[in-house]
Design a protein around this motif. Sequence first.
Motif, PDB file in Angstrom:
ATOM      1  N   THR A  24       0.868  -1.178   0.000  1.00  0.00           N
ATOM      2  CA  THR A  24       0.000   0.000   0.000  1.00  0.00           C
ATOM      3  C   THR A  24       0.912   1.237   0.000  1.00  0.00           C
ATOM      4  OG1 THR A  24      -0.044   0.221   2.410  1.00  0.00           O
ATOM      5  CG2 THR A  24      -1.745  -1.199   1.388  1.00  0.00           C
ATOM      6  N   ALA A  25       0.335   2.382  -0.276  1.00  0.00           N
ATOM      7  CA  ALA A  25       1.100   3.630  -0.235  1.00  0.00           C
ATOM      8  C   ALA A  25       1.679   3.848   1.160  1.00  0.00           C
ATOM      9  CB  ALA A  25       0.204   4.804  -0.628  1.00  0.00           C
ATOM     10  N   GLU A  26       0.923   3.505   2.187  1.00  0.00           N
ATOM     11  CA  GLU A  26       1.375   3.695   3.561  1.00  0.00           C
ATOM     12  C   GLU A  26       2.557   2.780   3.892  1.00  0.00           C
ATOM     13  OE1 GLU A  26      -2.413   5.442   2.862  1.00  0.00           O
ATOM     14  OE2 GLU A  26      -1.835   3.360   2.544  1.00  0.00           O
ATOM     15  N   GLU A  27       2.534   1.533   3.410  1.00  0.00           N
ATOM     16  CA  GLU A  27       3.660   0.617   3.630  1.00  0.00           C
ATOM     17  C   GLU A  27       4.894   1.088   2.851  1.00  0.00           C
ATOM     18  OE1 GLU A  27       1.250  -3.592   4.275  1.00  0.00           O
ATOM     19  OE2 GLU A  27       1.533  -2.824   2.241  1.00  0.00           O
ATOM     20  N   PHE A  28       4.678   1.543   1.645  1.00  0.00           N
ATOM     21  CA  PHE A  28       5.773   2.050   0.808  1.00  0.00           C
ATOM     22  C   PHE A  28       6.447   3.253   1.477  1.00  0.00           C
ATOM     23  CE2 PHE A  28       6.980   4.574  -3.145  1.00  0.00           C
ATOM     24  CZ  PHE A  28       8.089   3.801  -3.465  1.00  0.00           C
ATOM     25  N   GLU A  48      19.846   2.653  -0.564  1.00  0.00           N
ATOM     26  CA  GLU A  48      21.222   3.020  -0.223  1.00  0.00           C
ATOM     27  C   GLU A  48      22.014   3.496  -1.433  1.00  0.00           C
ATOM     28  OE1 GLU A  48      23.294   0.091   2.092  1.00  0.00           O
ATOM     29  OE2 GLU A  48      21.557  -0.211   3.402  1.00  0.00           O
ATOM     30  N   ASP A  49      21.632   3.046  -2.627  1.00  0.00           N
ATOM     31  CA  ASP A  49      22.403   3.398  -3.824  1.00  0.00           C
ATOM     32  C   ASP A  49      21.986   4.733  -4.440  1.00  0.00           C
ATOM     33  OD1 ASP A  49      19.951   2.770  -4.936  1.00  0.00           O
ATOM     34  OD2 ASP A  49      20.718   1.217  -6.275  1.00  0.00           O
ATOM     35  N   GLY A  50      21.044   5.433  -3.816  1.00  0.00           N
ATOM     36  CA  GLY A  50      20.626   6.737  -4.330  1.00  0.00           C
ATOM     37  C   GLY A  50      19.603   6.672  -5.448  1.00  0.00           C
ATOM     38  N   SER A  51      19.176   5.471  -5.805  1.00  0.00           N
ATOM     39  CA  SER A  51      18.185   5.341  -6.880  1.00  0.00           C
ATOM     40  C   SER A  51      16.835   5.880  -6.401  1.00  0.00           C
ATOM     41  CB  SER A  51      18.057   3.883  -7.330  1.00  0.00           C
ATOM     42  OG  SER A  51      17.644   3.074  -6.251  1.00  0.00           O
ATOM     43  N   GLN A  52      15.970   6.144  -7.365  1.00  0.00           N
ATOM     44  CA  GLN A  52      14.631   6.642  -7.056  1.00  0.00           C
ATOM     45  C   GLN A  52      13.642   5.502  -7.219  1.00  0.00           C
ATOM     46  OE1 GLN A  52      14.343   9.823  -9.889  1.00  0.00           O
ATOM     47  NE2 GLN A  52      15.220  11.289  -8.477  1.00  0.00           N
ATOM     48  N   GLN A  53      12.571   5.554  -6.434  1.00  0.00           N
ATOM     49  CA  GLN A  53      11.562   4.507  -6.514  1.00  0.00           C
ATOM     50  C   GLN A  53      10.172   5.110  -6.580  1.00  0.00           C
ATOM     51  OE1 GLN A  53      12.419   2.205  -2.946  1.00  0.00           O
ATOM     52  NE2 GLN A  53      13.593   0.744  -4.150  1.00  0.00           N
ATOM     53  N   GLU A  54       9.293   4.407  -7.266  1.00  0.00           N
ATOM     54  CA  GLU A  54       7.866   4.719  -7.279  1.00  0.00           C
ATOM     55  C   GLU A  54       7.135   3.417  -7.006  1.00  0.00           C
ATOM     56  OE1 GLU A  54       7.382   8.494 -10.287  1.00  0.00           O
ATOM     57  OE2 GLU A  54       7.257   6.523 -11.203  1.00  0.00           O
ATOM     58  N   LEU A  55       5.913   3.541  -6.567  1.00  0.00           N
ATOM     59  CA  LEU A  55       5.063   2.378  -6.357  1.00  0.00           C
ATOM     60  C   LEU A  55       4.060   2.368  -7.500  1.00  0.00           C
ATOM     61  CD1 LEU A  55       4.450   0.094  -4.282  1.00  0.00           C
ATOM     62  CD2 LEU A  55       2.677   1.603  -3.359  1.00  0.00           C
ATOM     63  N   VAL A  56       4.053   1.289  -8.283  1.00  0.00           N
ATOM     64  CA  VAL A  56       3.155   1.199  -9.433  1.00  0.00           C
ATOM     65  C   VAL A  56       2.272  -0.030  -9.261  1.00  0.00           C
ATOM     66  CG1 VAL A  56       2.981   1.033 -11.949  1.00  0.00           C
ATOM     67  CG2 VAL A  56       4.861   2.346 -10.906  1.00  0.00           C
TER      68      VAL A  56
END
Length: 185
Positions: A11-15, A22-30
């Motif tokens: 869920t958005a709340e868990e995300f 740690e590697d500086g990458s970006q994440q999105e939840l899809v």
Amino acid sequence: MATVTEKKLLTAEEFFQLPEPEDGSQQELVRGEIVTMPPPGGMHGVSCSKANRRISNFVEANDLGTVTCNDTGVITERGPDTVRGPDVAYWSKERLKEVPLGYIEAAPDMVVEVLSPSNTSKQIREKLKEYFKKGVRIVWVIAPEDRTLTVYRTLDEGRVLHESTTVTGEDVLPGFSCRVSDLLP
């Protein structure tokens, strides 16, 4: 007989509770699944910074609302959840009365996405689709390498502006204007 295990969708709340990569990458939840993207690079960063500074200064000077940058999470879908990180987003005071600690559920009035080398047309189209379905009124897609900015008011109609052209906030940010080149490295 093999057992099929279902992947647990977040869920958005868990995300929101997950640690930063740690590697500086970006994440999105899809749709409940984490999508990791490499850091976008210099041209992307400069365009994001310039767009954020111009829009933020205008919004603040005119006491219009809230501007976020650097991939602040916006929930675009529920069940399963999708959390996008627009490069810059603007909410009028009417749309966002209070900034939450977690991701923002209210639709931004305006979103700015800056293309990075890893973006595909399909990815950008999917984001546009989610933004407009959520209720975003205008989306700017800045292409630093092409030195253009495309203004979308609907999913199916974009108006390409070249670097020597002036872009305006139209009815979303009345009175705002700058040259497209002012948003480019």
